[in-house]
Every structure is written in structure tokens, then in C-alpha cells.
Motif scaffolding. Sequence first.
Motif, PDB file in Angstrom:
ATOM      1  N   VAL A 114       0.850  -1.198   0.000  1.00 44.84           N
ATOM      2  CA  VAL A 114       0.000   0.000   0.000  1.00 44.84           C
ATOM      3  C   VAL A 114       0.883   1.245   0.000  1.00 44.84           C
ATOM      4  CG1 VAL A 114      -1.843   1.235   1.207  1.00 44.84           C
ATOM      5  CG2 VAL A 114      -1.749  -1.267   1.304  1.00 44.84           C
ATOM      6  N   HIS A 115       0.634   2.128  -0.951  1.00 46.22           N
ATOM      7  CA  HIS A 115       1.359   3.402  -0.983  1.00 46.22           C
ATOM      8  C   HIS A 115       1.000   4.181   0.286  1.00 46.22           C
ATOM      9  CE1 HIS A 115       2.745   7.359  -2.214  1.00 46.22           C
ATOM     10  NE2 HIS A 115       3.334   6.796  -3.261  1.00 46.22           N
ATOM     11  N   SER A 116       2.014   4.808   0.885  1.00 45.66           N
ATOM     12  CA  SER A 116       1.789   5.497   2.160  1.00 45.66           C
ATOM     13  C   SER A 116       0.719   6.591   2.042  1.00 45.66           C
ATOM     14  CB  SER A 116       3.102   6.083   2.692  1.00 45.66           C
ATOM     15  OG  SER A 116       3.691   6.884   1.691  1.00 45.66           O
ATOM     16  N   ALA A 117       0.578   7.149   0.839  1.00 47.89           N
ATOM     17  CA  ALA A 117      -0.438   8.193   0.682  1.00 47.89           C
ATOM     18  C   ALA A 117      -1.854   7.615   0.673  1.00 47.89           C
ATOM     19  CB  ALA A 117      -0.190   8.963  -0.618  1.00 47.89           C
ATOM     20  N   ALA A 118      -1.979   6.344   0.296  1.00 46.79           N
ATOM     21  CA  ALA A 118      -3.303   5.706   0.275  1.00 46.79           C
ATOM     22  C   ALA A 118      -3.615   5.019   1.592  1.00 46.79           C
ATOM     23  CB  ALA A 118      -3.376   4.683  -0.861  1.00 46.79           C
ATOM     24  N   ALA A 119      -2.579   4.792   2.390  1.00 46.95           N
ATOM     25  CA  ALA A 119      -2.745   3.979   3.592  1.00 46.95           C
ATOM     26  C   ALA A 119      -3.802   4.530   4.571  1.00 46.95           C
ATOM     27  CB  ALA A 119      -1.394   3.786   4.279  1.00 46.95           C
ATOM     28  N   PRO A 120      -3.804   5.817   4.886  1.00 47.06           N
ATOM     29  CA  PRO A 120      -4.760   6.302   5.896  1.00 47.06           C
ATOM     30  C   PRO A 120      -6.227   6.073   5.505  1.00 47.06           C
ATOM     31  CG  PRO A 120      -3.042   7.934   5.498  1.00 47.06           C
ATOM     32  CD  PRO A 120      -2.878   6.885   4.445  1.00 47.06           C
ATOM     33  N   ASP A 121      -6.533   6.227   4.217  1.00 46.24           N
ATOM     34  CA  ASP A 121      -7.902   5.976   3.757  1.00 46.24           C
ATOM     35  C   ASP A 121      -8.188   4.490   3.632  1.00 46.24           C
ATOM     36  OD1 ASP A 121      -8.899   8.462   3.589  1.00 46.24           O
ATOM     37  OD2 ASP A 121      -8.743   8.655   1.391  1.00 46.24           O
ATOM     38  N   PHE A 122      -7.197   3.777   3.082  1.00 43.82           N
ATOM     39  CA  PHE A 122      -7.454   2.397   2.663  1.00 43.82           C
ATOM     40  C   PHE A 122      -7.262   1.379   3.777  1.00 43.82           C
ATOM     41  CE2 PHE A 122      -5.643  -1.593   0.885  1.00 43.82           C
ATOM     42  CZ  PHE A 122      -6.778  -2.056   0.239  1.00 43.82           C
ATOM     43  N   LEU A 123      -6.155   1.467   4.485  1.00 45.04           N
ATOM     44  CA  LEU A 123      -5.790   0.356   5.370  1.00 45.04           C
ATOM     45  C   LEU A 123      -6.766   0.111   6.528  1.00 45.04           C
ATOM     46  CD1 LEU A 123      -1.890   0.078   5.495  1.00 45.04           C
ATOM     47  CD2 LEU A 123      -3.538  -1.696   4.863  1.00 45.04           C
ATOM     48  N   PRO A 124      -7.264   1.159   7.206  1.00 56.66           N
ATOM     49  CA  PRO A 124      -8.210   0.852   8.295  1.00 56.66           C
ATOM     50  C   PRO A 124      -9.407   0.041   7.799  1.00 56.66           C
ATOM     51  CG  PRO A 124      -7.456   3.125   8.438  1.00 56.66           C
ATOM     52  CD  PRO A 124      -6.942   2.588   7.137  1.00 56.66           C
ATOM     53  N   GLY A 179       1.909  -8.145   8.849  1.00 58.98           N
ATOM     54  CA  GLY A 179       2.326  -6.857   8.303  1.00 58.98           C
ATOM     55  C   GLY A 179       3.565  -6.274   8.935  1.00 58.98           C
ATOM     56  N   ASP A 180       4.053  -5.197   8.304  1.00 55.03           N
ATOM     57  CA  ASP A 180       5.140  -4.433   8.911  1.00 55.03           C
ATOM     58  C   ASP A 180       4.527  -3.500   9.960  1.00 55.03           C
ATOM     59  OD1 ASP A 180       3.805  -2.684   7.268  1.00 55.03           O
ATOM     60  OD2 ASP A 180       5.615  -1.782   6.423  1.00 55.03           O
ATOM     61  N   SER A 181       5.376  -2.745  10.648  1.00 51.12           N
ATOM     62  CA  SER A 181       4.838  -1.940  11.757  1.00 51.12           C
ATOM     63  C   SER A 181       3.931  -0.831  11.236  1.00 51.12           C
ATOM     64  CB  SER A 181       5.989  -1.371  12.589  1.00 51.12           C
ATOM     65  OG  SER A 181       6.826  -0.611  11.748  1.00 51.12           O
ATOM     66  N   ALA A 182       4.230  -0.281  10.074  1.00 53.33           N
ATOM     67  CA  ALA A 182       3.374   0.770   9.528  1.00 53.33           C
ATOM     68  C   ALA A 182       1.959   0.243   9.293  1.00 53.33           C
ATOM     69  CB  ALA A 182       3.968   1.300   8.222  1.00 53.33           C
ATOM     70  N   THR A 183       1.861  -0.958   8.731  1.00 47.15           N
ATOM     71  CA  THR A 183       0.541  -1.564   8.516  1.00 47.15           C
ATOM     72  C   THR A 183      -0.175  -1.760   9.852  1.00 47.15           C
ATOM     73  OG1 THR A 183       1.405  -2.728   6.585  1.00 47.15           O
ATOM     74  CG2 THR A 183      -0.658  -3.566   7.515  1.00 47.15           C
ATOM     75  N   ALA A 228       0.475 -11.313   3.548  1.00 51.30           N
ATOM     76  CA  ALA A 228       1.575 -10.429   3.952  1.00 51.30           C
ATOM     77  C   ALA A 228       1.224  -9.014   3.511  1.00 51.30           C
ATOM     78  CB  ALA A 228       2.883 -10.886   3.301  1.00 51.30           C
ATOM     79  N   ALA A 229       1.630  -8.019   4.292  1.00 49.61           N
ATOM     80  CA  ALA A 229       1.276  -6.637   3.954  1.00 49.61           C
ATOM     81  C   ALA A 229       2.412  -5.695   4.316  1.00 49.61           C
ATOM     82  CB  ALA A 229      -0.007  -6.226   4.677  1.00 49.61           C
ATOM     83  N   LYS A 230       2.519  -4.611   3.538  1.00 51.24           N
ATOM     84  CA  LYS A 230       3.607  -3.664   3.763  1.00 51.24           C
ATOM     85  C   LYS A 230       3.196  -2.306   3.210  1.00 51.24           C
ATOM     86  CE  LYS A 230       8.562  -3.268   2.898  1.00 51.24           C
ATOM     87  NZ  LYS A 230       9.694  -3.750   2.128  1.00 51.24           N
ATOM     88  N   VAL A 231       3.550  -1.263   3.938  1.00 53.05           N
ATOM     89  CA  VAL A 231       3.339   0.085   3.422  1.00 53.05           C
ATOM     90  C   VAL A 231       4.620   0.513   2.714  1.00 53.05           C
ATOM     91  CG1 VAL A 231       2.925   2.497   4.047  1.00 53.05           C
ATOM     92  CG2 VAL A 231       1.673   0.660   5.221  1.00 53.05           C
ATOM     93  N   VAL A 232       4.480   1.044   1.478  1.00 54.81           N
ATOM     94  CA  VAL A 232       5.657   1.487   0.716  1.00 54.81           C
ATOM     95  C   VAL A 232       5.584   2.994   0.522  1.00 54.81           C
ATOM     96  CG1 VAL A 232       6.060  -0.707  -0.469  1.00 54.81           C
ATOM     97  CG2 VAL A 232       4.490   0.978  -1.476  1.00 54.81           C
ATOM     98  N   GLY A 233       6.765   3.621   0.474  1.00 53.09           N
ATOM     99  CA  GLY A 233       6.810   5.073   0.394  1.00 53.09           C
ATOM    100  C   GLY A 233       6.627   5.618  -1.015  1.00 53.09           C
TER     101      GLY A 233
END
Lengths: 413, 413
Positions: free
Chosen positions: B261-271, B286-290, B315-320
Amino acid sequence: MEFRDQAIAARAAAVELATLRRSQKDAALNAMADSLAAAESELLEANAVDVARAREAGTEESIVDRLSLNPDRIRGMVQGLRDLAALPDPVGDVVRGWKLGNGVSVTQVRVPFGVVGIIYEARPNVTADAAGICLKSGNAALLRGSSSALQTNRVTVEALRRGLKDAGVTEDAVHLIEGDRDATTELMRARGLVDVLIPRGGAGLIQAVVDGSTVPVIETGTGNCHIYVDADADVDQALAILLNAKTQRPSVCNAAETLLVHSAAAPDFLPRALSALRQAGVTVHGDSATAGYGEGVVPARPDEYDAEYLTLDLAAKVVGSMDEALQHIREHTTGHSETIVTRSRSAADRFVAEVDAAAVLVNASSRFVDGGEFGFGAEIGISTQKLHARGPMGLQEMTSSKYVVEGDGQVRS
Amino acid sequence: MEFRDQAIAARAAAVELATLRRSQKDAALNAMADSLAAAESELLEANAVDVARAREAGTEESIVDRLSLNPDRIRGMVQGLRDLAALPDPVGDVVRGWKLGNGVSVTQVRVPFGVVGIIYEARPNVTADAAGICLKSGNAALLRGSSSALQTNRVTVEALRRGLKDAGVTEDAVHLIEGDRDATTELMRARGLVDVLIPRGGAGLIQAVVDGSTVPVIETGTGNCHIYVDADADVDQALAILLNAKTQRPSVCNAAETLLVHSAAAPDFLPRALSALRQAGVTVHGDSATAGYGEGVVPARPDEYDAEYLTLDLAAKVVGSMDEALQHIREHTTGHSETIVTRSRSAADRFVAEVDAAAVLVNASSRFVDGGEFGFGAEIGISTQKLHARGPMGLQEMTSSKYVVEGDGQVRS
């Protein structure tokens, strides 16, 4: 650089190469050509070292000739690169495409393989040729040439890399693999780093690569090419085709090696054929029936029907029927190019349907089975395997494909 | 029969199969279906023996389930053969053709491979399925099933061979390879007798075949399929695609295994995504960001980004950046199916161009990467290699080609 570092650098380069536009690749090919032309004296010097060493080692003069460069041969290598620049780019071609019922579109497009390894024997022109074909098809090249051509290959690859750099394309698109036999083994085992291996050379080299590789191999094979003169053959046509296929260039894989003559055609055909072959300097190794139709026929040992002579020798046999001819070809074919000469539609149709080879020819010389003759513009070899590519391999055969699947949120139910 | 005798019989059968007309092959497929349907009680009895033995050996219940037949599954096998009869015949299709300047015509036509070996695991429906696909594409089949399904496979192959005989087609078109591991080794080394090997099963089986074969292999690979949710993704679409790709059938190779997940999409998408996945029973590694975007995220070990879970795990990861996503995919892809969700044309184009996989998806579920969904009607597997066939393999991918070169006496000058 060690092999592994070269392979890793080539993999990274392949990512860049896959997205180059045709214009960028063509500019690079022309820059490679310029750079190679400019290196002429350096190339001749390096080649003289290789040639002197080969002569010292007592190498056969025919192999020394294949190893030798001269200004004319260098011009050929340079022109080969320019010719590649003029050919269409296979990458991005749409193979097919359609829409699913739900509106999702599926498009199969050609993409480069990635990293291609080429293992080849003495001829140093292969170095420029293979590098150019790989570049045009978007592939990074790992070139494993013969140690006998090492100095020539080094100078060639340095020149090609300078050309790449001049054109702003990564030099890591082309690598010369040096080192002893272990380096070849490493190349053959580099599954995951190398996508495809193509051996170019004699039967021994090809067999060693096929047996030893975990990387997928495209076998460019030997040609025990048969000419079957049917009962219904036009004898003049058969004669012209036989002489052309056997003598026009006997040292290549699409030259004829075995002649099968239907017993009904033998009385008309064989006396003329044997005389013409003798005049052309061909030694015929025949069965006793063949020997009965002319002078100078040497008795054929059974294993000669499996020979790829590559010389002015020809195995010959009289067969009692087309069935016998088909059976003989089935047992002895190397799957390269097989020819029938006949005026009968049904005989031609049956031959085409039943013979299992890369190319089946009716009333034409097997010498046409060649990338250049087919109009491919460039040829990396002639595949005798059934997977991926069969027959002459041009730029298109140096690509894989990828499905691009596009929707607007469709999911599977 | 010993393996070698079977392979030789199959080679002879392949000569006959290559020249069968579509109508003959379709009649044979329908006769095979009839014969299989008539053998239902015999099949169920044999299968009960296999199932009982598997249970005695303490086999996992999920594998016992894959091994088990019931009237419904047998009907599926029978219908599969009838469906094949209704599909077009790829053999004889003209791939391309042209005339040389001298009037010689060159036509590239599809031909069968010849003899195809299939090595597969427990599911006994593969036996009928693979035999049918091989027959329709004109290939003789050497079927090496799992020893755990031996009784079932025997009865199946006997029924299929009776069907062939009823239709007047050689029974030697289909063979079951029995015997211990040596028989598998013989099959993998039968270069010259067997034209292609296709392993169908888990990663271990496929690796063993790739490593041990001298026969050319088509690798039907594992799928560590990624979904990359771009900065410009439509969040609802991304959610629907993610849930479908992960949960619609988690045990198959085109199911999603890693979410980026792109970090810019994460706040809307990941929750929303984490909550929906949890409700669907999916464990996110996931990683800690997820983990910061929701509950229940288990810390991912580094090697989990290479996992093909085939279960309700992800598996999940936030990417910059997209660069980071592409780099991650480059490092961890198995080359199966990779997805981007985005509204941006340029992001989609870049993803399609740079990702090296059999299928690249834009705004669609990777579950569509399937012979059935693609409309191929039949599928022998999904190739993750670059040679010959890449992606879902239907009947067309079960063929090679041959050049037919026709003239009226032309020779090369």
C-alpha cells in the motif's frame, strides 16, 4: 568481473532494456556499429594474436579461417548491426487480445525474455551479431565465446559497450563471460538469473549444454536433412534440388545429407543424379541398389544414414515405397528440414502431414530454411526443438509474452 | 508394461494422432466420456480403496478430500471430456504464411508436440482432464499420477483406453506410468522419446522436475501474487479487488498473497481493508506501519514476503513510493500475476511496462488469470516460465509448429 556479478548486472540492465523505445535501441545499434568500425585496427591486432595462437596450437586451417577477421568481415559485422536497426521491433507487438464478458480486456503482448546466454564456438562475428539481436529484442546478453577467440571477443565487446554508452544505454546490456569451464557451468546453472540459453555450434557443444543446463535451452540442432525423390517426381526438378541442397554450401545445417529414391523413379533419376554428383565432387555412400545405377558409389555403413557430413558426401538409398521412405526418415531425422520432390498432390500432402521436422519442403531446396531466406532479417539460429520456437529464429522468437489484464474494478464471482 | 515400452508405444501412437481429423478426435473424446461414465461404480470402488489407504496412512483430511471421488466429481470429469470435444482443434491452424520473392510459399502451421508427460499430485480428475487435453491437441499422454491415487487412476485410464478403442483410435494415446520413483526419473530423462514434460502440483514437485529433467519442461509455477494499492487508487475498487483476490479461493495460485500500500493511500485504505480482512477471517502479517492502521496485525517475518500461503493469510507492507513497490515486487515475484489498483494512467502504464510476470493486472482481480476465465475452454496449467507459453495454457499452448515450404523446383542461388 566474476560471472555472478555480470549476471546480476545483466538482470538489472534487462529491466531498463525492456522499456526502451525502438528509436533508442536503433540509436544504440548504430552507435555500436560506429564504435566497432572505429576499432578496426585494434580488432585486427587482437585477432592476429588469437590466430597466431591457434596456428601454434596446430589448429586445423578451416577453423583458423573461421576465427580470422579481415577488414571485409569487420565491415560485415558493422553492417549487420546497422541492418538490425532497420528491422521492426518485436517488443510491444500485440499477439492477440479480447474482452471478457464482464468487460475486462486481455491483451497478450510481446516482451523480452530478460537475460539471454549465448554459448558459441570460434567465429568471432557471432559476438557482434548475437549482442545486436539481443539488444534489438530488448534482452541483455551474456556471451560465452570460444577461448580461442578471447582477444578478439574482448575488443569486440569493449567496442560494443562503448557504443552503448555513447547512445546513453546501459553498457551492462552486453557482457563477455571469461574464465575456464567453470564459468560455462555457472552460466548453465544460473536458473533465475538467466532466462534462456542458446548454444550455437557443433553437435557436441549443443549436447553438453542440453545435458548440463538448468536454465531453459533453445536447441539449435544438427541437420541430417533428407531428400525423398518420389515415384512421381519431376526428374529435372529433383536433380536441381538435390545438387543445390547438397553442394551450394555443404557445411551448413540445412544442406542435404541423405537421398532416398523411390524404386520406380530410380532408373530415370539415379544414373543422371550419380553422374551429376560425381561431377560436382560429391562422394555418394549408397546401398547396393543405388550402386547399381552408376559408378563410384561407396558402400554405406548403416551408421552413415545418421551422419551430418557437412562435407561433399551424401548417403543414398533406394526405397520400395513412400511408407519405407517415411519410416526411414522417422528413424533417422534430426527434425531439421526434410524434402519431398513429387508431382503428386496426395504424396506431397502425406509427406507434409507425417514428417515431424521444423521444416517440410515440397519441390524446393532445403537451403531456403534460413532466417535470411525467410525474410526475418536476422537469425540467431535454427531451432530443432518443439518448445517455444521451431525452425529459423528471428527477432520475434527472441521474445516471450505477457498478458495485460485491464478492468475498472471487476472481481470474480 | 515397463516405462520404456509405454513411451515407445506412445511415440508410435503420436504419429497416428498427428494426422487425425478433428471429427475423429471429438468422437474419441465423447467415447472416452461415455466409457468413463459407464465405469462409475468401478471408479468409486477403486477410489474407496485409495481413500481408505490414505486415511490409514494418517493423510491430512484436506488431501484426502482432493483424492476423493463422488458421483458429482465423476460427472465433472465426464463433462470435461465432452466440453473438450466442443472446442476448436488447434492442430492445422495457420500461424502465419508468406511468399518469398522467388515464389516459394512458406506456411507456419500448428502441429502437436508428439508425446507429452504429465507429472501430477493427488487429484484423480487430472487423469481424465490431461488425457483429454492431450488427445484434443493431437498428443500422446504419459500420465504419472500420485501413488496415493493409483487404484483410481488405473480404472480411469482403463476406461479412457476402452473409449479410444470404441472410437477406433489407438489406445496407446494414453498411458498410466506406474512403478516407483525410478519410473519418474526415467520419464524425466526420456529426451528423444518424450517431447515435453508438464509438472502439476506443489512447489516441491515442480522444483524436482525442473532440476531432474533432460526433457524440456513447462514450469507451472507458484504464485506469490502482489496487489499494489497506488496513491491514486479508488479505495472501494481496491477493497473489492483485494478481498476477491485473497478470499474467493485462497488455495489457488492466482490468489493474492502480498498487499503493498502506498503510504499516501494507507490512511484511507488500510483501516477499512484491515477490518474487512479480519471479518473475512484473513490473518494479516504486516510491517509496523501496517499494524498502525488496525487491530490484529501479526508482525511479518522477512521470509513471509516470499510466502505462497494458499490460506487465509496475507503479507502486507506500506511502501513510500511506486519505486519501492516495483522494487519489492522485482525481489519477491514468482512471475505469476501482479496487480495495481490506480486511477492514474501513467502509474498503470509504468506498472504494466516494468513488472515482469505472466500477467499484469490493472484494476481487476488476479483471480481472472485462468484458462477458464480467459475463455480457453480447457487449461493444462498456468506457466510461469518465459519459454513457449506464459500464463494460462489452453489447447493452443499444447502445440508446436512446423514450416511447410512449397515450390515448383526453386533452388537457392
